[in-house]
Design an enzyme around this catalytic site. Structure first.
Site, PDB file in Angstrom:
ATOM      1  N   SER A 139       0.712  -1.229  -0.005  1.00  0.00           N
ATOM      2  CA  SER A 139      -0.080   0.115   0.042  1.00  0.00           C
ATOM      3  C   SER A 139       0.847   1.379   0.031  1.00  0.00           C
ATOM      4  O   SER A 139       1.903   1.161   0.610  1.00  0.00           O
ATOM      5  CB  SER A 139      -0.808  -0.027   1.274  1.00  0.00           C
ATOM      6  OG  SER A 139      -1.416   1.160   1.360  1.00  0.00           O
ATOM      7  N   TYR A 152      -1.694  -1.585  10.220  1.00  0.00           N
ATOM      8  CA  TYR A 152      -2.095  -1.855   9.052  1.00  0.00           C
ATOM      9  C   TYR A 152      -0.601  -1.316   8.295  1.00  0.00           C
ATOM     10  O   TYR A 152      -0.109  -2.235   7.319  1.00  0.00           O
ATOM     11  CB  TYR A 152      -3.122  -1.164   8.479  1.00  0.00           C
ATOM     12  CG  TYR A 152      -3.310  -1.316   6.794  1.00  0.00           C
ATOM     13  CD1 TYR A 152      -4.077  -2.260   6.176  1.00  0.00           C
ATOM     14  CD2 TYR A 152      -3.126  -0.243   6.203  1.00  0.00           C
ATOM     15  CE1 TYR A 152      -4.140  -2.490   5.026  1.00  0.00           C
ATOM     16  CE2 TYR A 152      -3.112  -0.023   4.675  1.00  0.00           C
ATOM     17  CZ  TYR A 152      -3.510  -1.480   4.075  1.00  0.00           C
ATOM     18  OH  TYR A 152      -3.969  -1.261   2.710  1.00  0.00           O
TER      19      TYR A 152
HETATM   20  N1  LIG Z   1      -8.666  -0.113  -1.358  1.00  0.00           N
HETATM   21  C1  LIG Z   1      -7.832   0.819  -1.135  1.00  0.00           C
HETATM   22  O1  LIG Z   1      -7.627   2.177  -0.853  1.00  0.00           O
HETATM   23  C2  LIG Z   1      -6.240   0.210  -0.883  1.00  0.00           C
HETATM   24  C3  LIG Z   1      -5.178   0.979  -0.893  1.00  0.00           C
HETATM   25  C4  LIG Z   1      -3.730   0.354  -0.720  1.00  0.00           C
HETATM   26  C5  LIG Z   1      -3.667  -0.871  -0.519  1.00  0.00           C
HETATM   27  N2  LIG Z   1      -4.872  -1.764  -0.561  1.00  0.00           N
HETATM   28  C6  LIG Z   1      -4.709  -2.960  -0.571  1.00  0.00           C
HETATM   29  O2  LIG Z   1      -5.365  -3.788  -1.674  1.00  0.00           O
HETATM   30  C7  LIG Z   1      -5.820  -4.976  -1.332  1.00  0.00           C
HETATM   31  C8  LIG Z   1      -7.105  -5.062  -1.794  1.00  0.00           C
HETATM   32  O3  LIG Z   1      -7.986  -3.989  -1.256  1.00  0.00           O
HETATM   33  P1  LIG Z   1      -9.483  -3.751  -1.422  1.00  0.00           P
HETATM   34  O4  LIG Z   1      -9.547  -2.414  -0.805  1.00  0.00           O
HETATM   35  O5  LIG Z   1      -9.898  -4.534  -2.581  1.00  0.00           O
HETATM   36  O6  LIG Z   1     -10.017  -4.685  -0.316  1.00  0.00           O
HETATM   37  P2  LIG Z   1     -11.533  -5.270   0.085  1.00  0.00           P
HETATM   38  O7  LIG Z   1     -11.483  -4.901   1.709  1.00  0.00           O
HETATM   39  O8  LIG Z   1     -12.565  -4.946  -0.494  1.00  0.00           O
HETATM   40  O9  LIG Z   1     -11.304  -6.777  -0.049  1.00  0.00           O
HETATM   41  C9  LIG Z   1     -10.319  -7.534   0.664  1.00  0.00           C
HETATM   42  C10 LIG Z   1     -10.753  -9.163   0.375  1.00  0.00           C
HETATM   43  O10 LIG Z   1     -10.127  -9.753   1.177  1.00  0.00           O
HETATM   44  C11 LIG Z   1     -10.914 -10.731   1.965  1.00  0.00           C
HETATM   45  N3  LIG Z   1      -9.868 -11.251   3.121  1.00  0.00           N
HETATM   46  C12 LIG Z   1      -9.940 -10.774   4.420  1.00  0.00           C
HETATM   47  N4  LIG Z   1      -9.582 -11.426   5.173  1.00  0.00           N
HETATM   48  C13 LIG Z   1      -9.187 -12.507   4.621  1.00  0.00           C
HETATM   49  C14 LIG Z   1      -8.610 -13.785   5.228  1.00  0.00           C
HETATM   50  N5  LIG Z   1      -8.445 -13.950   6.406  1.00  0.00           N
HETATM   51  N6  LIG Z   1      -8.605 -14.885   4.415  1.00  0.00           N
HETATM   52  C15 LIG Z   1      -9.025 -14.795   2.858  1.00  0.00           C
HETATM   53  N7  LIG Z   1      -9.577 -13.443   2.444  1.00  0.00           N
HETATM   54  C16 LIG Z   1      -9.803 -12.524   3.323  1.00  0.00           C
HETATM   55  C17 LIG Z   1     -12.412 -10.253   2.400  1.00  0.00           C
HETATM   56  O11 LIG Z   1     -13.271 -11.140   2.382  1.00  0.00           O
HETATM   57  C18 LIG Z   1     -12.343  -9.251   1.052  1.00  0.00           C
HETATM   58  O12 LIG Z   1     -12.923 -10.143  -0.128  1.00  0.00           O
HETATM   59  C19 LIG Z   1      -5.433  -5.217   0.344  1.00  0.00           C
HETATM   60  O13 LIG Z   1      -4.403  -5.800   0.350  1.00  0.00           O
HETATM   61  C20 LIG Z   1      -5.376  -3.676   0.717  1.00  0.00           C
HETATM   62  O14 LIG Z   1      -4.593  -3.717   1.771  1.00  0.00           O
HETATM   63  C21 LIG Z   1      -6.179  -0.997  -0.813  1.00  0.00           C
END
Ligand SMILES: NC(=O)c1ccc[n+]([C@@H]2O[C@H](COP(=O)([O-])OP(=O)(O)OC[C@H]3O[C@@H](n4cnc5c(N)ncnc54)[C@H](O)[C@@H]3O)[C@@H](O)[C@H]2O)c1
Length: 246
Positions: A139, A152
């Protein structure tokens, strides 16, 4: 482009958000996708949307037994594993003064322990095939030190540095490992936190204006997962409209 014909890809976090978007793209380009999520119904819905040979597996990536069962299922359905995209994570919003050790562990268990378990088992299968592409989701908050998510931010810093070490360990087997550092992206996860109101602020910091959506990140992931990215490993790629330049 049909870059992934004959390739098998395991994608965690495939029930929604960026994981789902990556799963749809790789499948669209010919990959046999194994959609993994703790939300089994969500993973199944993604697999149904893709159709064809897709497999959905309910798995808690922070649980060693669950990950062992996942890779037994992968081995049972595919001869080899070519691509592992680790998207699943917990994205919390907790003030520093309210951050407890239990909450710290809850995030580390999934974001780091889970990543380790997935890479350990996944790379084992890849080594047998002599080929592999691993893409881990970090991230850009690790550069910004974003408030209300210290655990995080720490976990995602770990994703980047772990991935660098992984690249060293796996290079001899022709397996690459890189991380992606998205900026703020509009997903179901973000919509459940106060960050849903942060898009205009983040936009001010971006070189390119606009609000990020999963499709803005997918092409970079697909490139790093492709054969042609064979000379790139141990790297971290910011995909954040130029918010962080380093
Ligand atoms: N959305 C953002 O702004 C953003 C920014 C930087 C990084 N990220 C990273 O990108 C990735 C995706 O983000 P997003 O916003 O699409 O996430 P999200 O929260 O919409 O989806 C995350 C998914 O991971 C699954 N998950 C959570 N815990 C789990 C576990 N123990 N086992 C298996 N699955 C599990 C959830 O059920 C969900 O479907 C993540 O790694 C997040 O940290 C997101």
């Amino acid at each position: 482009m049909r870059r992934f014909i004959g390739r098998t890809a395991v994608i965690s976090g495939a029930a929604r958000g960026m994981g789902k978007a990556v799963a749809l793209r790789l499948a669209d380009e010919g990959a046999t996708v194994i959609a993994v999520d703790v939300n089994g119904a969500g993973a199944a819905a993604t697999a149904k949307e893709i159709g064809g040979q897709t497999l959905a597996v309910q798995c808690d990536i922070g649980d060693p037994d669950s990950v062992a069962k996942l890779f037994a299922a992968v081995a049972g359905s595919a001869e080899k594993l070519d691509i592992l995209i680790n998207v699943a994570a917990i994205v919390p919003f907790v003030k520093w003064d309210e951050l407890t050790f239990d909450e710290w562990r809850r995030v580390m268990r999934v974001n780091l322990d889970g990543l380790y378990l997935m890479c350990r088992a996944g790379s084992e299968m890849m080594r047998a095939g002599g080929y592999g592409r691993i893409v881990n989701f970090s991230s850009n908050s690790i550069f910004a030190g974003t408030p209300n998510m210290a655990h995080y931010v720490a976990s995602k810093g770990g994703v980047l540095t772990f991935t660098r070490a992984l690249a060293t360990e796996l290079g001899p087997y022709k397996i690459t490992a890189n991380s992606i550092c998205p900026g703020l992206i509009d997903t179901e996860g973000v919509q459940q936190t106060p960050h849903k109101d942060a898009f205009d602020f983040v936009e001010m910091l971006q070189a390119i204006k606009g609000h990020g959506v999963p499709q803005d990140v997918v092409p970079a992931v697909a490139f790093l997962a492709s054969e042609e990215a064979h000379w790139i490993t141990g790297q971290a790629l910011n995909v954040d409209a130029g918010m962080v330049r380093w």
